[in-house]
Design a protein around this motif. Structure first.
Motif, PDB file in Angstrom:
ATOM      1  N   VAL A 279       0.879  -1.170   0.000  1.00 18.45           N
ATOM      2  CA  VAL A 279       0.000   0.000   0.000  1.00 18.45           C
ATOM      3  C   VAL A 279       0.917   1.220   0.000  1.00 18.45           C
ATOM      4  CG1 VAL A 279      -1.747   1.291   1.265  1.00 18.45           C
ATOM      5  CG2 VAL A 279      -1.827  -1.211   1.234  1.00 18.45           C
TER       6      VAL A 279
ATOM      7  N   CYS B 134      -3.676   6.419  -3.129  1.00 20.37           N
ATOM      8  CA  CYS B 134      -3.260   5.218  -2.406  1.00 20.37           C
ATOM      9  C   CYS B 134      -3.285   4.070  -3.411  1.00 20.37           C
ATOM     10  CB  CYS B 134      -4.198   4.945  -1.247  1.00 20.37           C
ATOM     11  SG  CYS B 134      -3.922   3.361  -0.425  1.00 20.37           S
TER      12      CYS B 134
ATOM     13  N   ALA C 187      -2.655   0.317  -4.266  1.00 21.73           N
ATOM     14  CA  ALA C 187      -2.625  -0.910  -3.469  1.00 21.73           C
ATOM     15  C   ALA C 187      -2.428  -2.140  -4.354  1.00 21.73           C
ATOM     16  CB  ALA C 187      -3.921  -1.044  -2.678  1.00 21.73           C
TER      17      ALA C 187
ATOM     18  N   LEU D 248      -2.915  -5.872  -3.780  1.00 24.61           N
ATOM     19  CA  LEU D 248      -3.545  -6.733  -2.779  1.00 24.61           C
ATOM     20  C   LEU D 248      -3.909  -8.071  -3.404  1.00 24.61           C
ATOM     21  CD1 LEU D 248      -5.893  -3.955  -1.364  1.00 24.61           C
ATOM     22  CD2 LEU D 248      -3.816  -4.812  -0.282  1.00 24.61           C
TER      23      LEU D 248
ATOM     24  N   MET E 125     -11.134   0.330   1.971  1.00 26.91           N
ATOM     25  CA  MET E 125      -9.963   1.195   1.958  1.00 26.91           C
ATOM     26  C   MET E 125     -10.240   2.417   2.809  1.00 26.91           C
ATOM     27  SD  MET E 125      -7.904  -0.553   0.119  1.00 26.91           S
ATOM     28  CE  MET E 125      -6.579   0.640  -0.090  1.00 26.91           C
TER      29      MET E 125
ATOM     30  N   ALA F  39      -5.678  -0.839   4.041  1.00 27.72           N
ATOM     31  CA  ALA F  39      -6.557  -1.792   3.374  1.00 27.72           C
ATOM     32  C   ALA F  39      -7.021  -2.811   4.402  1.00 27.72           C
ATOM     33  CB  ALA F  39      -5.828  -2.485   2.232  1.00 27.72           C
TER      34      ALA F  39
ATOM     35  N   TYR G  37      -3.473  -3.740   6.097  1.00 24.57           N
ATOM     36  CA  TYR G  37      -2.197  -3.348   5.508  1.00 24.57           C
ATOM     37  C   TYR G  37      -2.121  -1.831   5.476  1.00 24.57           C
ATOM     38  CZ  TYR G  37      -2.473  -8.190   3.949  1.00 24.57           C
ATOM     39  OH  TYR G  37      -2.600  -9.550   3.919  1.00 24.57           O
TER      40      TYR G  37
ATOM     41  N   GLY H  31      -0.002   1.795   4.630  1.00 22.63           N
ATOM     42  CA  GLY H  31       1.036   2.428   3.841  1.00 22.63           C
ATOM     43  C   GLY H  31       1.991   3.193   4.750  1.00 22.63           C
TER      44      GLY H  31
END
Length: 120
Positions: free
Chosen positions: A4, A22, A24, A26, A34, A97, A109, A111
């Protein structure tokens, strides 16, 4: 590899705008909400905005009417459009996330954050 990554932060004057991104990477077999958070120096990390798996959204009262969260699923990217910025919006902004559903998807998760500074 799950990743992320936030971007788009910067310095603006009060009343200005910024758009955070953002990006991501995943697991494609999981579904995610999110979420944007922010943390000012010496303060706790606070909720800002969320987009749910079904596309619905909600916002902190402090940003309602000024910030808009959106997503581009084709780019695996979530955006936070921030308008009419105020000095009190100054903070590090983080994207998270939240996976849900079957086992193996239930994880969060974060960032690394992107700094937003609003001067008066």
């Amino acid at each position: 590899q799950v990743q992320v990554v936030e971007s788009g932060g910067g310095s603006v004057q009060a009343g200005g705008s910024l758009r955070l991104s953002c990006a991501a990477s995943l697991y494609t077999y999981c579904a995610y909400d999110m979420i944007w958070f922010r943390q000012a120096p010496g303060k706790e990390r606070d909720f800002v905005a969320r987009v749910y798996k079904d596309g619905s959204t909600n916002y902190a009262d402090s940003v309602k009417g000024r910030f808009t969260i959106s997503q581009d699923k084709s780019k695996n990217t979530v955006y936070l459009q921030m308008n009419t910025l105020k000095p009190e919006d100054t903070a590090m902004y983080y994207c998270r996330a939240d996976g849900s559903g079957r086992s193996g998807c239930r994880a969060q998760y974060w960032g690394q954050g992107t700094q937003v500074t609003v001067s008066s």
